[in-house]
Design a protein around this motif. Structure first.
Motif, PDB file in Angstrom:
ATOM      1  N   LYS A  43      39.224   5.759  37.584  1.00  0.00           N
ATOM      2  CA  LYS A  43      38.065   5.250  38.319  1.00  0.00           C
ATOM      3  C   LYS A  43      38.090   3.723  38.239  1.00  0.00           C
ATOM      4  CE  LYS A  43      35.229   9.172  36.766  1.00  0.00           C
ATOM      5  NZ  LYS A  43      34.045   9.540  35.929  1.00  0.00           N
ATOM      6  N   PRO A  44      37.274   3.042  39.024  1.00  0.00           N
ATOM      7  CA  PRO A  44      37.215   1.575  38.938  1.00  0.00           C
ATOM      8  C   PRO A  44      36.731   1.108  37.564  1.00  0.00           C
ATOM      9  CG  PRO A  44      36.257   2.343  40.985  1.00  0.00           C
ATOM     10  CD  PRO A  44      36.488   3.563  40.152  1.00  0.00           C
ATOM     11  N   ASP A  45      37.184  -0.067  37.180  1.00  0.00           N
ATOM     12  CA  ASP A  45      36.785  -0.643  35.898  1.00  0.00           C
ATOM     13  C   ASP A  45      35.291  -0.922  35.844  1.00  0.00           C
ATOM     14  OD1 ASP A  45      39.199  -0.719  34.560  1.00  0.00           O
ATOM     15  OD2 ASP A  45      39.722  -2.726  35.274  1.00  0.00           O
ATOM     16  N   LEU A  46      34.738  -0.792  34.653  1.00  0.00           N
ATOM     17  CA  LEU A  46      33.408  -1.307  34.373  1.00  0.00           C
ATOM     18  C   LEU A  46      33.536  -2.790  33.999  1.00  0.00           C
ATOM     19  CD1 LEU A  46      31.787   1.704  32.477  1.00  0.00           C
ATOM     20  CD2 LEU A  46      31.717   1.127  34.906  1.00  0.00           C
ATOM     21  N   PRO A  47      32.419  -3.527  33.922  1.00  0.00           N
ATOM     22  CA  PRO A  47      32.513  -4.998  33.830  1.00  0.00           C
ATOM     23  C   PRO A  47      33.328  -5.535  32.658  1.00  0.00           C
ATOM     24  CG  PRO A  47      30.308  -4.378  34.485  1.00  0.00           C
ATOM     25  CD  PRO A  47      31.033  -3.089  34.178  1.00  0.00           C
ATOM     26  N   LEU A  48      33.182  -4.990  31.452  1.00  0.00           N
ATOM     27  CA  LEU A  48      33.876  -5.589  30.318  1.00  0.00           C
ATOM     28  C   LEU A  48      35.383  -5.356  30.386  1.00  0.00           C
ATOM     29  CD1 LEU A  48      33.734  -7.239  27.803  1.00  0.00           C
ATOM     30  CD2 LEU A  48      33.141  -5.179  26.494  1.00  0.00           C
ATOM     31  N   ASP A  53      40.921  -7.419  31.999  1.00  0.00           N
ATOM     32  CA  ASP A  53      41.960  -7.356  33.033  1.00  0.00           C
ATOM     33  C   ASP A  53      42.088  -8.697  33.742  1.00  0.00           C
ATOM     34  OD1 ASP A  53      42.882  -6.872  35.934  1.00  0.00           O
ATOM     35  OD2 ASP A  53      43.380  -4.966  34.985  1.00  0.00           O
ATOM     36  N   ASP A  54      40.957  -9.288  34.093  1.00  0.00           N
ATOM     37  CA  ASP A  54      40.981 -10.585  34.776  1.00  0.00           C
ATOM     38  C   ASP A  54      41.626 -11.660  33.901  1.00  0.00           C
ATOM     39  OD1 ASP A  54      39.753  -9.505  36.991  1.00  0.00           O
ATOM     40  OD2 ASP A  54      37.747 -10.239  36.468  1.00  0.00           O
ATOM     41  N   SER A 321      45.952   5.546  21.771  1.00  0.00           N
ATOM     42  CA  SER A 321      44.993   5.895  20.725  1.00  0.00           C
ATOM     43  C   SER A 321      44.833   4.790  19.693  1.00  0.00           C
ATOM     44  CB  SER A 321      45.426   7.192  20.026  1.00  0.00           C
ATOM     45  OG  SER A 321      46.638   7.008  19.329  1.00  0.00           O
ATOM     46  N   GLU A 322      45.761   3.830  19.685  1.00  0.00           N
ATOM     47  CA  GLU A 322      45.688   2.709  18.750  1.00  0.00           C
ATOM     48  C   GLU A 322      45.515   1.381  19.488  1.00  0.00           C
ATOM     49  OE1 GLU A 322      45.589   2.791  15.458  1.00  0.00           O
ATOM     50  OE2 GLU A 322      45.628   4.984  15.489  1.00  0.00           O
ATOM     51  N   ALA A 323      44.933   1.446  20.675  1.00  0.00           N
ATOM     52  CA  ALA A 323      44.849   0.245  21.511  1.00  0.00           C
ATOM     53  C   ALA A 323      44.086  -0.890  20.837  1.00  0.00           C
ATOM     54  CB  ALA A 323      44.203   0.592  22.854  1.00  0.00           C
ATOM     55  N   ALA A 324      43.011  -0.574  20.132  1.00  0.00           N
ATOM     56  CA  ALA A 324      42.220  -1.628  19.489  1.00  0.00           C
ATOM     57  C   ALA A 324      43.022  -2.303  18.382  1.00  0.00           C
ATOM     58  CB  ALA A 324      40.926  -1.043  18.935  1.00  0.00           C
ATOM     59  N   GLN A 325      43.655  -1.510  17.528  1.00  0.00           N
ATOM     60  CA  GLN A 325      44.483  -2.090  16.475  1.00  0.00           C
ATOM     61  C   GLN A 325      45.656  -2.868  17.063  1.00  0.00           C
ATOM     62  OE1 GLN A 325      44.330  -2.325  13.011  1.00  0.00           O
ATOM     63  NE2 GLN A 325      46.078  -3.656  13.404  1.00  0.00           N
ATOM     64  N   TYR A 326      46.226  -2.325  18.117  1.00  0.00           N
ATOM     65  CA  TYR A 326      47.360  -2.994  18.752  1.00  0.00           C
ATOM     66  C   TYR A 326      46.959  -4.381  19.238  1.00  0.00           C
ATOM     67  CZ  TYR A 326      52.133  -1.934  20.381  1.00  0.00           C
ATOM     68  OH  TYR A 326      53.497  -1.870  20.532  1.00  0.00           O
ATOM     69  N   ALA A 327      45.793  -4.493  19.823  1.00  0.00           N
ATOM     70  CA  ALA A 327      45.327  -5.790  20.307  1.00  0.00           C
ATOM     71  C   ALA A 327      45.204  -6.790  19.160  1.00  0.00           C
ATOM     72  CB  ALA A 327      43.994  -5.625  21.025  1.00  0.00           C
ATOM     73  N   ILE A 328      44.641  -6.349  18.045  1.00  0.00           N
ATOM     74  CA  ILE A 328      44.519  -7.214  16.872  1.00  0.00           C
ATOM     75  C   ILE A 328      45.899  -7.618  16.365  1.00  0.00           C
ATOM     76  CG2 ILE A 328      43.780  -7.258  14.453  1.00  0.00           C
ATOM     77  CD1 ILE A 328      41.467  -5.376  15.319  1.00  0.00           C
ATOM     78  N   ARG A 391      42.974  -4.217  25.060  1.00  0.00           N
ATOM     79  CA  ARG A 391      41.504  -4.181  24.953  1.00  0.00           C
ATOM     80  C   ARG A 391      40.884  -3.519  26.183  1.00  0.00           C
ATOM     81  NH1 ARG A 391      42.692  -8.932  21.916  1.00  0.00           N
ATOM     82  NH2 ARG A 391      41.965  -8.466  19.801  1.00  0.00           N
ATOM     83  N   ALA A 392      41.470  -3.796  27.328  1.00  0.00           N
ATOM     84  CA  ALA A 392      40.983  -3.131  28.541  1.00  0.00           C
ATOM     85  C   ALA A 392      41.199  -1.629  28.442  1.00  0.00           C
ATOM     86  CB  ALA A 392      41.687  -3.701  29.769  1.00  0.00           C
ATOM     87  N   VAL A 393      42.383  -1.214  27.977  1.00  0.00           N
ATOM     88  CA  VAL A 393      42.676   0.214  27.830  1.00  0.00           C
ATOM     89  C   VAL A 393      41.699   0.863  26.863  1.00  0.00           C
ATOM     90  CG1 VAL A 393      44.357   1.856  26.897  1.00  0.00           C
ATOM     91  CG2 VAL A 393      45.089   0.088  28.498  1.00  0.00           C
TER      92      VAL A 393
END
Length: 405
Positions: A43-48, A53-54, A321-328, A391-393
């Motif tokens: 579906k389309p992205d929500l704002p955050l 992404d931007d 499943s580890e997207a948040a940790q990956y970003a850090i 973070r977007a994921v």
């Protein structure tokens, strides 16, 4: 051997820690009758998530480097998708030109025999002293230093190592007996399978380097093979001789001893260590978990036309499943890369960023533009794009606008 360890402080903010705390949502097709896609937009992205992404897109559009543009397009825009998922609510398509990229405009992951195409004889020399050997899918990077040869990742099997690297090295003027260190980027079989062959048959004093969490995982794999509890894909051996032969083959494909382990800094999952591999050469190893708990990147000195550069070797893929940790983790790796002046990039998965195409072009014409030599700003943006897309994921999975499996 002198090893100096310096644990680098992690680049973690309260915002990123907050993102790391949420659970990832899973779900079914909106019709209830078909699975959602392996990974990608629903579906389309929500704002955050759109804001992340931007931010990634802005970094990608600074220049026309095709590797950097790929980084944004796949991780932020398309994800991995396959034509078999047509009808699940996604647009999917065939590849316009699989000789140039294994991702279509709609994200098709081209997981076929075409990805097993072997690099040209002698590998691809992409810097004065650095080569990529292997296939369009996965490979090993070899760097020649004044203190001997270094290898980054070790393919899937001893047979792959023999035919795709060792048999090819003489044509590149390289001798397998000169290997001093093998850096194993993570625990998956397609990155570790050929290391023991080098140690047992060519360079008995070679040292294996791996991040501590994945080194423990590899040790557990070996234990499972030895005690007979390891999972198998094929039928069980029918004779004791076959059982022993199978065990020996499986153990040969697993590193027998990790000589140097990169630890995490206290209370965090990331870390870095300086490793003096000889009087003239220092490698910076970076524990940046995400794809696995012990994923490791490295920064190694190289040259191009006689001028010094720093090569960032990435050994990873995604793990939603580890997207948040990956970003850090990638924020942390980005900080180390900037501090060290890393200005060249390569991934040991050559399909990522369509590296296989650009490597083959460099093989045809070594004087052609080299997108791997992207400058310190380019390497920083490449990592920044990956972190922002992760973070977007993370948010997309929580929002239900993307699905991971």
């Amino acid at each position: 051997m002198k090893v100096s360890a310096a644990i680098v402080a992690p680049l973690v903010t309260s915002t990123f820690l907050a993102l790391a705390s949420g659970a990832l949502a899973q779900g079914s097709d909106s019709t209830g009758s078909a699975p959602r896609p392996f990974r990608g937009p629903w579906k389309p992205d929500l704002p955050l998530s759109k804001a992340y992404d931007d931010a990634a897109k802005a970094m990608a559009m600074v220049d026309d480097n095709p590797l950097i543009r790929w980084e944004y397009r796949v991780w932020c825009v398309t994800g991995y998708r396959h034509p078999d998922e047509a009808g699940t609510g996604q647009a999917v398509d065939r590849l316009p030109d699989p000789t140039k990229d294994l991702m279509s405009p709609n994200g098709f992951f081209y997981n076929t025999l075409g990805m097993k195409r072997v690099m040209p004889p002698g590998g691809v020399r992409f810097m004065d002293n650095a080569w990529y050997f292997g296939t369009d899918y996965v490979g090993a990077v070899v760097v020649k230093t004044p203190d001997g040869l270094l290898m980054f990742d070790a393919l899937t099997t001893p047979e792959d190592m023999q035919t795709q690297v060792l048999d090819q090295m003489p044509a590149a003027g390289l001798n397998p007996a000169d290997f001093k260190y093998i850096f194993l980027g993570h625990q998956h079989q397609d990155h570790i399978g050929g290391a023991n062959l080098i140690r047992q048959r060519f360079a008995p004093d070679v040292k294996f380097v791996m991040a501590e969490p994945d080194a423990k995982a590899v040790a557990a794999m070996r234990t499972a093979v030895i005690d007979g509890t390891a999972k198998r894909r094929g039928p069980a051996p029918t004779t004791p001789e076959q059982a022993e032969a199978e065990k020996a083959a499986r153990l040969l494909a697993l590193p027998d001893k990790i000589d140097i382990q990169v630890p995490a800094a206290p209370a965090v999952k990331v870390g870095a260590m300086r490793l003096r591999v000889g009087p003239s050469t220092e490698v910076v190893t970076i524990l940046d978990p995400g794809h696995t708990v012990g994923q490791m990147s490295a920064i190694v000195p190289v040259t191009k036309d006689g001028k010094p550069h720093k090569l960032f070797v990435f050994s990873g893929n995604d793990e939603p499943s580890e997207a948040a940790q990956y970003a850090i983790s990638i924020d942390f790796a980005r900080g180390v890369a900037e501090a060290e002046g890393a200005d060249v990039w390569i991934n040991t998965h050559a399909y990522q960023s369509a590296l296989f195409y650009h490597l083959r072009e460099l093989r045809k014409n070594p004087d052609a533009p080299n997108p791997l030599l992207m400058g310190t700003s380019g390497v920083s943006r490449y990592l920044g794009i990956f972190a922002a897309c992760q973070r977007a994921v993370k948010l997309r999975l929580e929002d239900g606008t993307w699905q991971a499996w």
